[in-house]
Scaffold this motif. Structure first.
Motif, short mmCIF file in Angstrom:
data_model
loop_
_atom_site.label_atom_id
_atom_site.label_comp_id
_atom_site.label_asym_id
_atom_site.label_seq_id
_atom_site.Cartn_x
_atom_site.Cartn_y
_atom_site.Cartn_z
N UNK A 351 35.71 47.77 31.74
CA UNK A 351 34.75 48.56 30.98
C UNK A 351 34.94 48.42 29.47
N UNK A 352 35.83 47.51 29.09
CA UNK A 352 36.08 47.28 27.67
C UNK A 352 34.90 46.52 27.06
N UNK A 353 34.35 47.04 25.98
CA UNK A 353 33.15 46.43 25.40
C UNK A 353 33.41 45.04 24.83
N UNK A 354 34.64 44.75 24.43
CA UNK A 354 34.95 43.43 23.87
C UNK A 354 35.24 42.40 24.95
N UNK A 355 35.56 42.87 26.14
CA UNK A 355 35.95 41.95 27.22
C UNK A 355 34.71 41.41 27.94
N UNK A 356 34.72 40.12 28.17
CA UNK A 356 33.63 39.48 28.91
C UNK A 356 34.22 38.41 29.81
N UNK A 357 33.85 38.44 31.09
CA UNK A 357 34.44 37.57 32.11
C UNK A 357 33.32 36.89 32.89
N UNK A 358 33.29 35.56 32.86
CA UNK A 358 32.28 34.79 33.58
C UNK A 358 32.98 34.12 34.75
N UNK A 359 32.54 34.44 35.97
CA UNK A 359 33.21 33.99 37.19
C UNK A 359 32.46 32.82 37.82
N UNK A 360 33.19 31.74 38.08
CA UNK A 360 32.64 30.55 38.72
C UNK A 360 33.34 30.34 40.07
N UNK A 361 32.65 29.65 40.97
CA UNK A 361 33.24 29.39 42.27
C UNK A 361 32.70 28.11 42.87
N UNK A 362 33.49 27.47 43.72
CA UNK A 362 32.97 26.39 44.56
C UNK A 362 32.92 26.85 46.02
N UNK A 363 33.21 28.10 46.26
CA UNK A 363 33.05 28.73 47.57
C UNK A 363 31.83 29.62 47.48
N UNK A 364 30.67 29.10 47.88
CA UNK A 364 29.44 29.82 47.58
C UNK A 364 29.28 31.10 48.37
N UNK A 365 30.12 31.35 49.38
CA UNK A 365 30.05 32.65 50.04
C UNK A 365 30.41 33.78 49.08
N UNK A 366 31.11 33.44 47.99
CA UNK A 366 31.50 34.46 47.02
C UNK A 366 30.33 34.96 46.18
N UNK A 367 29.27 34.17 46.06
CA UNK A 367 28.16 34.59 45.20
C UNK A 367 27.60 35.93 45.64
N UNK A 368 27.24 36.05 46.90
CA UNK A 368 26.65 37.30 47.38
C UNK A 368 27.69 38.33 47.78
N UNK A 369 28.87 37.85 48.25
CA UNK A 369 29.86 38.78 48.78
C UNK A 369 30.68 39.44 47.69
#
Length: 472
Positions: A351-369
């Motif tokens: 919830x830190x306003x300065x923190x930003x995290x972009x998550x990538x995956x090659x396991x596409x089950x993670x996109x929706x789950x």
């Protein structure tokens, strides 16, 4: 002798239903010529600084692109025949011979995104009109060689022609960023090339190169890295240097997203044992996970966007790695996870306003789950675009369906080309724009969006969203 024409269809990748396709055409037309924001990639900044004519077509289009070499290797073409150096020695495969290997195996790329990129690139960048084949190989090679000798095909001219607004590179913390700084200060270069801080090599104390990398970092930062505290200080110092050079983001690639922090005395002990060569596998893993947490902590402090690529088994075929080195086509997907492993980071910084995290995956089950639900709650989390094995037409379409329900469009990253292949950048972004136009058109056709709203989203996906997410 007859040859097949190289004629990319104007409606390629758009929906087959005529009514939906008409909407998609209109949406695509809104963004087709929009500037390109490329916030994650691997093009060398020195390419643009030096602005030398590209050399042999094979050296430009085949040898450095492991998307290409891995597929040719899979159908039996040895890497030595594709220009890769074995044990530091490049065998005498000429550029023309390497190009022939591609043309002889052109059908191996049918149905793949590589084929789409190449067809767009060959036709729209280089003006080729014949498809690659054993019969056309020499003629096409001569055409490419002649084109690359012309001024309009030098790197800076292509950068402008591709309408690249921002190009991010990927750089070691010890890099002096001399090319980036020179480009920034060069009045004849109007583009923007920014560095990205990637500290992976300092996270793995069992790797034989770890101690040498510490020495390089210590020299660059002028801070002793013989202690864990010194390593953290050096990383912070270099992050500040990257920010001053225009950097807005970091990137981290790890086998898993574990992020449990260690107490400083425990981290110091592991660091010391690693330098002595006595560290255990369990402690090395704990050290890596602790450093992932510390990198997030630094991002929460300095505001550099944290990109996280987890779940890749690097250099799966050890003999190939030992002979040819990394990034030679045998990085493979692993089953991944983010929700539980990232609990310490998101508990403390989510919830830190300065923190930003972009998550990538090659396991596409993670996109929706996992990824979309995380992005759908945490203001700091964004769903990274499909990457590596998933940046294909089918993969991008599945991503939109998987992520939009939970996170909407605004919590996605914008397209990421993630490439070393400079001349393929416009083709990769064009593929994404066509597919997004088709997806949005399907929502219009089913009355989930108005066409005006769809136009607004299409524009934001290529402009506002990547600029905002990556603080460009």
């Amino acid at each position: 002798m007859t040859t097949s024409p190289l004629t990319p269809h104007p409606d390629r990748l758009l929906p087959p239903d005529p009514a939906t396709r008409d909407v998609a055409r209109r949406l695509y037309a809104e963004v087709a010529e929009a500037p390109i924001y490329s916030p994650h990639g691997h093009v060398d900044a020195r390419l643009l600084l030096d602005d030398e004519p590209f050399g042999d077509p094979a050296e430009l289009l085949i040898t450095p692109d492991h998307y290409v070499t891995r597929m040719l290797h899979a159908v039996g073409v040895p890497l030595t025949e594709l220009g890769l150096a074995r044990n530091g020695v490049k065998l005498q495969a000429s550029g023309r011979e390497i190009w022939r290997r591609l043309c002889e195996n052109w059908d191996a790329f049918l149905g793949t995104p590589v084929r789409f990129w190449f067809e767009s690139e060959f036709a729209e960048v280089f003006g080729l009109t014949d498809a690659p084949s054993a019969q056309t190989a020499d003629g096409l090679y001569d055409q490419l060689t002649e084109a690359l000798a012309r001024p309009e095909f030098r790197p800076r001219a292509l950068f402008d022609r591709f309408r690249i607004a921002v190009l991010a590179t990927t750089d070691d913390p010890a890099d002096d960023l001399a090319a980036h700084l020179a480009l920034r200060d060069d009045p004849t270069f109007t583009g923007r090339v920014v560095p990205t801080f990637r500290a992976d090599r300092y996270m793995h104390p069992l790797e034989p190169t770890w101690r040498g990398k510490l020495e390089e970092l210590a020299t660059a930062a002028n801070i002793d890295c013989g202690t864990y505290a010194g390593l953290l200080d050096a990383l912070r110092s270099r992050r500040a240097y990257f920010r001053a050079a225009g950097g807005t983001a970091t990137d981290t690639g790890v086998i898993d997203a574990g992020s449990q922090p260690l107490e400083a005395p425990d981290a110091e002990r592991i660091h010391r044992e690693a330098l002595e060569g006595t560290v255990s596998r369990a402690d090395a893993d704990a050290y890596r996970r602790n450093l992932l947490y510390r990198l997030a902590e630094m991002s929460a402090d300095d505001g550099l966007v944290m990109q996280l690529h987890a779940g890749v088994i690097r250099n799966h075929h050890r003999p190939t790695f030992e002979a040819f080195g990394p990034d030679t086509g045998h990085d493979l997907p692993a089953v991944g996870g983010y929700t539980v492993p990232l609990t310490p980071i998101l508990r403390d910084f989510g919830l830190n306003e300065r923190f930003r995290l972009v998550l990538f995956t090659v396991d596409e089950t993670l996109f929706s789950r996992e990824i979309a639900p995380l992005a759908g709650f945490y203001p700091s989390v964004y769903a990274g675009a499909p990457w590596w094995f998933l940046d294909s037409p089918a993969g991008i379409t599945r991503y939109r369906s998987a992520v939009t329900d939970s996170a909407g469009f605004a919590k996605t990253s914008g397209f990421i080309d993630d490439t070393r292949a400079f001349c393929s950048i416009p083709a990769r972004h064009d593929m994404s724009r066509r597919l997004d136009a088709g997806y949005l058109a399907s929502l219009v056709a089913t009355h989930q969006l108005s066409e005006d709203d769809a136009v607004g989203v299409a524009r934001r996906l290529v402009d506002d969203i990547p600029r905002s997410v990556f603080r460009l």
